[in-house]
Scaffold this motif. Sequence first.
Motif, mmCIF file in Angstrom:
data_model
loop_
_atom_site.group_PDB
_atom_site.id
_atom_site.type_symbol
_atom_site.label_atom_id
_atom_site.label_comp_id
_atom_site.label_asym_id
_atom_site.label_seq_id
_atom_site.Cartn_x
_atom_site.Cartn_y
_atom_site.Cartn_z
ATOM 1 N N SER A 12 -138.636 23.832 18.960
ATOM 2 C CA SER A 12 -139.484 23.717 17.776
ATOM 3 C C SER A 12 -140.638 22.779 18.074
ATOM 4 O O SER A 12 -140.546 21.905 18.935
ATOM 5 N N VAL A 13 -141.735 22.997 17.353
ATOM 6 C CA VAL A 13 -142.896 22.116 17.424
ATOM 7 C C VAL A 13 -143.083 21.597 16.008
ATOM 8 O O VAL A 13 -143.552 22.312 15.126
ATOM 9 N N ASN A 14 -142.621 20.355 15.790
ATOM 10 C CA ASN A 14 -142.533 19.815 14.442
ATOM 11 C C ASN A 14 -142.727 18.310 14.525
ATOM 12 O O ASN A 14 -142.060 17.646 15.315
ATOM 13 N N THR A 15 -143.627 17.774 13.708
ATOM 14 C CA THR A 15 -143.877 16.328 13.738
ATOM 15 C C THR A 15 -142.773 15.542 13.049
ATOM 16 O O THR A 15 -142.776 14.323 13.066
ATOM 17 N N ALA A 16 -141.823 16.244 12.434
ATOM 18 C CA ALA A 16 -140.654 15.604 11.801
ATOM 19 C C ALA A 16 -139.397 16.125 12.499
ATOM 20 O O ALA A 16 -138.735 17.040 12.001
ATOM 21 N N PRO A 17 -139.060 15.572 13.687
ATOM 22 C CA PRO A 17 -137.955 16.139 14.481
ATOM 23 C C PRO A 17 -136.616 16.172 13.762
ATOM 24 O O PRO A 17 -135.842 17.106 13.951
ATOM 25 N N ASP A 18 -136.330 15.174 12.915
ATOM 26 C CA ASP A 18 -135.047 15.181 12.204
ATOM 27 C C ASP A 18 -134.973 16.355 11.241
ATOM 28 O O ASP A 18 -133.933 16.996 11.098
ATOM 29 N N PHE A 64 -140.417 28.013 17.515
ATOM 30 C CA PHE A 64 -140.840 27.959 16.114
ATOM 31 C C PHE A 64 -141.889 26.882 15.948
ATOM 32 O O PHE A 64 -141.697 25.750 16.406
ATOM 33 N N CYS A 65 -142.980 27.228 15.264
ATOM 34 C CA CYS A 65 -143.995 26.243 14.856
ATOM 35 C C CYS A 65 -143.719 25.886 13.409
ATOM 36 O O CYS A 65 -143.596 26.774 12.566
ATOM 37 N N ALA A 66 -143.678 24.596 13.127
ATOM 38 C CA ALA A 66 -143.446 24.149 11.756
ATOM 39 C C ALA A 66 -144.699 24.335 10.905
ATOM 40 O O ALA A 66 -145.793 24.573 11.415
ATOM 41 N N GLU A 72 -154.783 27.695 13.103
ATOM 42 C CA GLU A 72 -155.410 27.605 14.427
ATOM 43 C C GLU A 72 -154.498 26.859 15.411
ATOM 44 O O GLU A 72 -154.358 27.256 16.569
ATOM 45 N N GLN A 73 -153.892 25.774 14.936
ATOM 46 C CA GLN A 73 -152.977 25.018 15.801
ATOM 47 C C GLN A 73 -151.750 25.867 16.147
ATOM 48 O O GLN A 73 -151.279 25.850 17.289
ATOM 49 N N GLN A 74 -151.241 26.606 15.158
ATOM 50 C CA GLN A 74 -150.080 27.471 15.419
ATOM 51 C C GLN A 74 -150.419 28.509 16.481
ATOM 52 O O GLN A 74 -149.611 28.783 17.371
ATOM 53 N N THR A 90 -142.085 33.989 19.489
ATOM 54 C CA THR A 90 -142.667 32.853 18.774
ATOM 55 C C THR A 90 -142.802 33.184 17.302
ATOM 56 O O THR A 90 -142.968 34.347 16.925
ATOM 57 N N HIS A 91 -142.733 32.141 16.479
ATOM 58 C CA HIS A 91 -142.927 32.339 15.049
ATOM 59 C C HIS A 91 -143.548 31.086 14.447
ATOM 60 O O HIS A 91 -143.045 29.988 14.662
ATOM 61 N N GLY A 92 -144.636 31.284 13.728
ATOM 62 C CA GLY A 92 -145.262 30.184 12.999
ATOM 63 C C GLY A 92 -144.877 30.257 11.534
ATOM 64 O O GLY A 92 -145.089 31.277 10.883
ATOM 65 N N ILE A 93 -144.304 29.200 11.037
ATOM 66 C CA ILE A 93 -143.957 29.135 9.612
ATOM 67 C C ILE A 93 -145.266 28.892 8.853
ATOM 68 O O ILE A 93 -146.048 28.027 9.247
ATOM 69 N N PRO A 94 -145.540 29.653 7.794
ATOM 70 C CA PRO A 94 -146.838 29.544 7.118
ATOM 71 C C PRO A 94 -147.210 28.096 6.768
ATOM 72 O O PRO A 94 -146.383 27.342 6.265
ATOM 73 N N THR A 95 -148.454 27.757 7.068
ATOM 74 C CA THR A 95 -148.964 26.414 6.817
ATOM 75 C C THR A 95 -148.716 26.013 5.363
ATOM 76 O O THR A 95 -149.016 26.766 4.444
ATOM 77 N N GLY A 96 -148.129 24.827 5.186
ATOM 78 C CA GLY A 96 -147.899 24.295 3.845
ATOM 79 C C GLY A 96 -146.624 24.751 3.173
ATOM 80 O O GLY A 96 -146.292 24.276 2.087
ATOM 81 N N LEU A 97 -145.877 25.659 3.797
ATOM 82 C CA LEU A 97 -144.678 26.198 3.132
ATOM 83 C C LEU A 97 -143.633 25.112 2.878
ATOM 84 O O LEU A 97 -143.016 25.081 1.816
ATOM 85 N N GLN A 98 -143.458 24.202 3.834
ATOM 86 C CA GLN A 98 -142.485 23.106 3.666
ATOM 87 C C GLN A 98 -142.799 22.299 2.405
ATOM 88 O O GLN A 98 -141.909 21.966 1.635
ATOM 89 N N VAL A 99 -144.086 22.014 2.199
ATOM 90 C CA VAL A 99 -144.495 21.235 1.019
ATOM 91 C C VAL A 99 -144.172 22.008 -0.260
ATOM 92 O O VAL A 99 -143.715 21.436 -1.246
ATOM 93 N N GLN A 100 -144.381 23.325 -0.226
ATOM 94 C CA GLN A 100 -144.167 24.159 -1.414
ATOM 95 C C GLN A 100 -142.692 24.373 -1.736
ATOM 96 O O GLN A 100 -142.298 24.326 -2.894
#
Length: 121
Positions: A12-18, A64-66, A72-74, A90-100
């Motif tokens: 995964s590529v995620n700035t929140a590893p936990d 997986f991209c978070a 663009e980054q994904q 590869t799969h990019g999770i839609p930008t902002g979905l975690q927040v929503q």
Amino acid sequence: MSSSAAPVNLVSVNTAPDRAKKVIGAVIENVKDKYNIVHAGNTTTIEGVKPLLESIQPPPGILFCASMWTPEQQEEIQTIARETIPGIKTHGIPTGLQVQVGPDGIVKYLMERIDDIMAQE
């Protein structure tokens, strides 16, 4: 596909590893009767994608991209992954979905798509 198949390493590529570990762990748990997936690592930076992919043996089969990355980054992350490991899914999770929708929403989102992701050529 039987879960006795060789495990597929997922990174995964995620700035929140936990959070990545928790979300991906839940997905892996939910599909363990169908797929043998192992969360083999996470990087918190785009620069870390290639070294992470190259450091894992056997090479990861899924990336997986978070959702904190821009589209663009994904795209950049997924391009690096495909250039480093031809044939990686590869799969990019839609930008902002975690927040929503929060972590549970991300698990649900991935559960709805895991068969398509696993079937990628």
